[in-house]
Design an enzyme around this catalytic site. Sequence first.
Site, PDB file in Angstrom:
ATOM      1  N   GLU A  46      -5.614 -10.860 -12.952  1.00  0.00           N
ATOM      2  CA  GLU A  46      -4.822 -10.812 -11.719  1.00  0.00           C
ATOM      3  C   GLU A  46      -4.717 -12.156 -11.038  1.00  0.00           C
ATOM      4  O   GLU A  46      -3.967 -12.310 -10.080  1.00  0.00           O
ATOM      5  CB  GLU A  46      -5.486  -9.859 -10.715  1.00  0.00           C
ATOM      6  CG  GLU A  46      -5.413  -8.419 -11.085  1.00  0.00           C
ATOM      7  CD  GLU A  46      -6.284  -7.585 -10.169  1.00  0.00           C
ATOM      8  OE1 GLU A  46      -5.734  -6.857  -9.343  1.00  0.00           O
ATOM      9  OE2 GLU A  46      -7.519  -7.670 -10.284  1.00  0.00           O
ATOM     10  N   HIS A  57       0.826  -1.208   0.000  1.00  0.00           N
ATOM     11  CA  HIS A  57       0.000   0.000   0.000  1.00  0.00           C
ATOM     12  C   HIS A  57       0.862   1.260   0.000  1.00  0.00           C
ATOM     13  O   HIS A  57       0.681   2.160  -0.824  1.00  0.00           O
ATOM     14  CB  HIS A  57      -0.907  -0.026   1.244  1.00  0.00           C
ATOM     15  CG  HIS A  57      -1.754   1.193   1.376  1.00  0.00           C
ATOM     16  ND1 HIS A  57      -1.390   2.268   2.163  1.00  0.00           N
ATOM     17  CD2 HIS A  57      -2.925   1.537   0.789  1.00  0.00           C
ATOM     18  CE1 HIS A  57      -2.315   3.206   2.055  1.00  0.00           C
ATOM     19  NE2 HIS A  57      -3.256   2.778   1.232  1.00  0.00           N
ATOM     20  N   ARG A  78     -10.967   1.476 -12.820  1.00  0.00           N
ATOM     21  CA  ARG A  78     -11.146   0.143 -12.218  1.00  0.00           C
ATOM     22  C   ARG A  78     -12.120   0.262 -11.059  1.00  0.00           C
ATOM     23  O   ARG A  78     -11.930   1.080 -10.157  1.00  0.00           O
ATOM     24  CB  ARG A  78      -9.816  -0.401 -11.707  1.00  0.00           C
ATOM     25  CG  ARG A  78     -10.007  -1.780 -11.119  1.00  0.00           C
ATOM     26  CD  ARG A  78      -8.753  -2.345 -10.568  1.00  0.00           C
ATOM     27  NE  ARG A  78      -8.439  -1.792  -9.266  1.00  0.00           N
ATOM     28  CZ  ARG A  78      -7.330  -2.092  -8.615  1.00  0.00           C
ATOM     29  NH1 ARG A  78      -6.428  -2.873  -9.167  1.00  0.00           N
ATOM     30  NH2 ARG A  78      -7.104  -1.595  -7.434  1.00  0.00           N
ATOM     31  N   CYS A  83      -0.865  -3.154 -15.835  1.00  0.00           N
ATOM     32  CA  CYS A  83      -0.947  -2.005 -14.930  1.00  0.00           C
ATOM     33  C   CYS A  83      -0.389  -2.331 -13.554  1.00  0.00           C
ATOM     34  O   CYS A  83      -0.474  -1.519 -12.641  1.00  0.00           O
ATOM     35  CB  CYS A  83      -2.376  -1.496 -14.834  1.00  0.00           C
ATOM     36  SG  CYS A  83      -3.523  -2.719 -14.172  1.00  0.00           S
ATOM     37  N   GLY A 106      -2.815  -7.362 -14.080  1.00  0.00           N
ATOM     38  CA  GLY A 106      -2.491  -6.822 -12.753  1.00  0.00           C
ATOM     39  C   GLY A 106      -1.401  -7.707 -12.175  1.00  0.00           C
ATOM     40  O   GLY A 106      -1.660  -8.654 -11.436  1.00  0.00           O
ATOM     41  N   THR A 107      -0.180  -7.400 -12.535  1.00  0.00           N
ATOM     42  CA  THR A 107       0.911  -8.332 -12.221  1.00  0.00           C
ATOM     43  C   THR A 107       1.341  -8.285 -10.761  1.00  0.00           C
ATOM     44  O   THR A 107       2.132  -9.121 -10.341  1.00  0.00           O
ATOM     45  CB  THR A 107       2.109  -8.062 -13.143  1.00  0.00           C
ATOM     46  OG1 THR A 107       2.308  -6.645 -13.219  1.00  0.00           O
ATOM     47  CG2 THR A 107       1.871  -8.615 -14.533  1.00  0.00           C
ATOM     48  N   ASN A 108       0.811  -7.340  -9.994  1.00  0.00           N
ATOM     49  CA  ASN A 108       1.111  -7.380  -8.553  1.00  0.00           C
ATOM     50  C   ASN A 108       0.417  -8.599  -7.945  1.00  0.00           C
ATOM     51  O   ASN A 108       1.036  -9.443  -7.304  1.00  0.00           O
ATOM     52  CB  ASN A 108       0.605  -6.118  -7.844  1.00  0.00           C
ATOM     53  CG  ASN A 108       1.228  -4.864  -8.409  1.00  0.00           C
ATOM     54  OD1 ASN A 108       2.337  -4.900  -8.926  1.00  0.00           O
ATOM     55  ND2 ASN A 108       0.518  -3.755  -8.313  1.00  0.00           N
ATOM     56  N   ASP A 109      -0.882  -8.671  -8.177  1.00  0.00           N
ATOM     57  CA  ASP A 109      -1.613  -9.823  -7.642  1.00  0.00           C
ATOM     58  C   ASP A 109      -1.280 -11.095  -8.409  1.00  0.00           C
ATOM     59  O   ASP A 109      -1.188 -12.171  -7.824  1.00  0.00           O
ATOM     60  CB  ASP A 109      -3.125  -9.559  -7.684  1.00  0.00           C
ATOM     61  CG  ASP A 109      -3.570  -8.756  -6.472  1.00  0.00           C
ATOM     62  OD1 ASP A 109      -3.191  -9.133  -5.345  1.00  0.00           O
ATOM     63  OD2 ASP A 109      -4.253  -7.738  -6.652  1.00  0.00           O
ATOM     64  N   ARG A 142      -7.332   3.499  -9.659  1.00  0.00           N
ATOM     65  CA  ARG A 142      -7.795   2.612  -8.573  1.00  0.00           C
ATOM     66  C   ARG A 142      -8.840   3.381  -7.783  1.00  0.00           C
ATOM     67  O   ARG A 142      -8.503   4.228  -6.952  1.00  0.00           O
ATOM     68  CB  ARG A 142      -6.631   2.261  -7.650  1.00  0.00           C
ATOM     69  CG  ARG A 142      -5.557   1.376  -8.252  1.00  0.00           C
ATOM     70  CD  ARG A 142      -4.452   1.183  -7.218  1.00  0.00           C
ATOM     71  NE  ARG A 142      -3.572   0.081  -7.529  1.00  0.00           N
ATOM     72  CZ  ARG A 142      -2.358   0.213  -8.079  1.00  0.00           C
ATOM     73  NH1 ARG A 142      -1.897   1.410  -8.410  1.00  0.00           N
ATOM     74  NH2 ARG A 142      -1.600  -0.846  -8.296  1.00  0.00           N
TER      75      ARG A 142
END
Length: 847
Positions: free
Chosen positions: A717, A437, A598, A804, A738-741, A543
Site C-alpha cells: 500500500e 469510508h 487483514r 484488493c 492495496g491500490t487505494n492507499d 477488513r
Amino acid sequence: MRPAPWTLPIDDVGLVPFGKGVERGLDERALCTRGIQLETLAGLGLPVGAGLTIPVPNVPGLTAPDRAKAAMNLLEKISGRTVGGTTESGGLVLLRLSASAPVETAGLPPDLVCLGLKRSIIPEDLGERARADLGAAWWKSAAFIAEYALGVSGDDLGTLDFDYPDPIARVDPFRALCAEKGTSPFPSKRSEQVAAGARAMIERWNSPRAARARKKQNLPADLPLALHLETVVVTEHDDEGNGYATSRDFETGAFAPTGVFRHGFRLSGERQHVGHPLSSLPDGVEMLTGVLAELEGRLRSAVLVDFEYGPDGLALVGLERIKRPSARVATSLAVDLAIRGITDEAEAVQSVEATHVLELLHPQPKLTGDEVELVTGLPASPGAAVGRIALDSESAVELSEAGEHPLLVMGETSPGDLPGMMAATGILTVSGGSASHAAVVARGMGTPAICGAGSLRIDREAETVSAGSHTLHAGDVISIDGATGIAYVGALEIERPGPSPSLTTLLGWADDARRLGVRANADTGPDAEVAMGNGAEGIGLCRTEHQFLGERLPLVRRVILSHDFDAEQAALRDLADAQREDFRDLLRAVGDRPVTVRLLDAPMHEFLPASAEEAEDEHQARMLGHLHEENPMLGVRGVRLALMHEGLYPAQVEGLFNAWVDVVSSDGIRPELEVMVPLVSIPEELVMSLRLIRRVNQEVASRTGMIVPFKIGTMIETPRAALMADKLAQWAEFMSFGTNDLTQLTYGFSRDDVERRMLGTYLEKGLMTASPFAELDDEGVGGLMKFAVARAREVRPDIKLGICGEHGGDPSSIAFCEQLGLNYVSCSPSRIAVARLAAAHARLDAA
Ligand code: PEP
Ligand code: MG
C-alpha cells in the site's frame, strides 16, 4: 485524412431498385441509411418492399418532371402496380417519397405520403377505413405540397378553415391558395407532384435552420440526401397494412417478435406504437420469427424491422440494429447466438460490456424525464434507493425502528456511524471520494450510495439539506441512483431486477475463459455469503476494523486508550473473544475457500472519540489530546499501531485461529487462512508481526492439539513497500496491492478529498481522464506494481499476488492486472459479476 464519404464523386447511376445498389457498386455514400438497410435485407434474401432509391448524385435530377416520370414508370414496372390504379384486392395505389442521409441524423424532411393523389379519385367504392385513410392522405399531402413546394407560407395556411367534413372538399381551398399565393398552381400531373415533392425536400434540407441543426449534431452542414420512392396502398382489408417488430421482448430480453400491426398505410415517417398485436396477422408472427432470427444471426444484433403486409405476404421496408440494447437484451442475445452456434462462448462473453450487467443485479430508477434533480456526486455504490432524509446515524436507526426507510445524508461517515449506515436504504455524503469510508462500507454492504456531492449544504441546526434552489427537511423523501451519482427530490419508482438465467450462463462461460481469480472484499459472515452467492472464489480482503464499528468500537478504543497493563490485557481478552465469534461466522460462509484476513488497520481519527465529552473516563479524555494527529491517514495506522500495542495482532489471530478450530471441528470445513499485515513500508514490520503471529499459532496448537495452517502475507500500500517487494517476499507468501492507499501515497492525493475538490478541474483541463481512485493509473501506480511483481517473483516465483483496492472491481484496472499476471482480483460483493466478466474480457483480449 480520408475525405467525408459524401464528398467523393459518384457517377450518374440512375434510379436504383431496392436491393440493387450494391451490385451497381454503390455504398452508403450514395444510397444513404435507408437504401443500405434495404440492401442488407435484400442481400440476406429477405422479402423487401418494391421501391427505388434515387442516389445522392441523382437527387437534383428528380426535380425535373421527365426524370420523375421515369422514376414512376420504373417503380410501376418493379412493383407491378399502377399509381392511381387499384390492386387486385381493390386497394388504391399511391406514392411515398422519403429521404435519408449517409449517416443517422435527426431533422430529415418529413415523408411526403400519398403523392399521386388526383382530384378525380373519388373513393365511392372504398369502405369506411379506406375513406378515412384517403382523407388523411389528402389532408397530409395537400398540406405538404402547399407548404413546401409551392411557396405558401405557414401563416397563410393558418388562415384556412380546415373543418371540412368531406376530405376531398379540403383540396379545393388548398388549390385555390396555391394558385393565389404559391409560386405555381397545385400540379395535377403525378410526375409533377413527385418532382415538386423532391424539390420541397431538398429545399427544406438545405434551409439554414436544417443546416444549423446538423451543426449541433456535429454533422457537416452540406450533408447530402438520397430520396426513396415507394408505392403505398389505401385498402379496406383486415390483413393488409403495416407495422414494426423487434426481435426481442424488452422486458425479458428473450427472442420474441414484439411490435404492432396497423391497418392501412403508414401516414408518417414516425413509427406508430399503437396498433394490433402481431398475432392478429395471419401467420404474421411465424413469418416475422423466421425473418428476425435470420437477421439476428447475420447481424449479431437485436433488430427492428418495419414491414408492410398485403395479399403478396410480407415485405420489409426498414431495418434498424438496436444500438444500445438493455443489459437484459444484450445478455440473452449473446447467449442465444452462442447456443445457435452462430458465435461461440468466448464471443458471447466478449459482446457484453462488463459494467452493463450491473443493471441486471441492482435496483434501477424508472426515469420518466419529469424527475427533479437535487444534486450530483460520485457514483459510489450501485443501485437505487428511496428514503426519508436522516441527518445522523441515530435518526436513521430511529426511523428504521419506526418502520420507515431512512436515507442517511451526512457530511461524511466514520466507523461510529455504522448502525445508521446499516439501517439506511441509501447513503448520500457531501465529501469523500470513491475510496472513502462511506463508499467502501456501502459497497461492502451492497447499499446504494453517492459520495462527494459537494454542492449539498447540510444545516444540522435547522435540520435541512439544500442544493441549488431546493431546501429539504429531515424526514423528507429523496431518491438516489448510486450508478449515476444523481440524487432526486421525492420518491422515484424503483425497478428491482428479476433473476436472469442468461446472465448465469454467460458468467459461467466467463469463468471458463478467465485466468484471474475473483475474490470478494467482505468483512462479515452475511457479506461473505452474498459474495459467495455472486460467484466469489474466496475472500481477498476482510477488513477486520469493520468488525469493530458501531457497538464494538469501544473494544478497540480501550486497547488504544488503556491506562495500564492490566486494563490493556483485559481489553485484549475481550477483543479476542469478540473476534472469535466474528470469524466463526465469516469462516462458515467461506467454507473450504481461501480467506484473507487483514489485521487491524485503524486510522486513529476513525476510531477515537471525536471529543473529550464522548470519552469513557477522564483518562481517555486526557489521552485524546495526546494521540491527536494532523494527518491521521499518514499516522499511527495499520502495522504501526500493532507494533506500538504488541498485544493487538496476537489477540486478533488468537480469535481467528480459535474460530478455525471451532468450525473445522463443528462444521467439517477447512477454510484456507491467509493472514495479511497492512500498511507495511519496512520489511522488519512484517518480520516482527510474523513472529507475534507464529507465537500465537503455537500456543493454540499446544492448547487445542490442532496446528492451524495459515499463510502470511503483506499488503503493498505504500510506494516503499512496492520498492522493497523483493525483501518483503522473503517473508510474505502472498501480497495484495492495496491500490487505494497506494494511489493516495503515490500521487500524494488525499483519497477522501481530491475527487470532490480537484478532480473536476483536472478533468476539464485535460490533466486526467478519470479519477485514479476509480481507474488504476497504470503508468505511475501501475509502474510501481509492475516493479513489485517482478522483484517479488524473482525471490519467490510462486508468490500469490492480488489486488484488493477498489480498482479490483473496475474493468480497465482488471485488464491491467491481467497484463501484470496477478493471480486474483478482489472487489466488493456487488461487483463480483462485473469482475468475473471483465477478467474474462481481459484474458480473451490478451489472447
Ligand atoms: C487499500 O488501501 O487499497 C485497501 C484495500 O485498504 P483500505 O481501503 O482499507 O485502506
Ligand atoms: Mg489501505
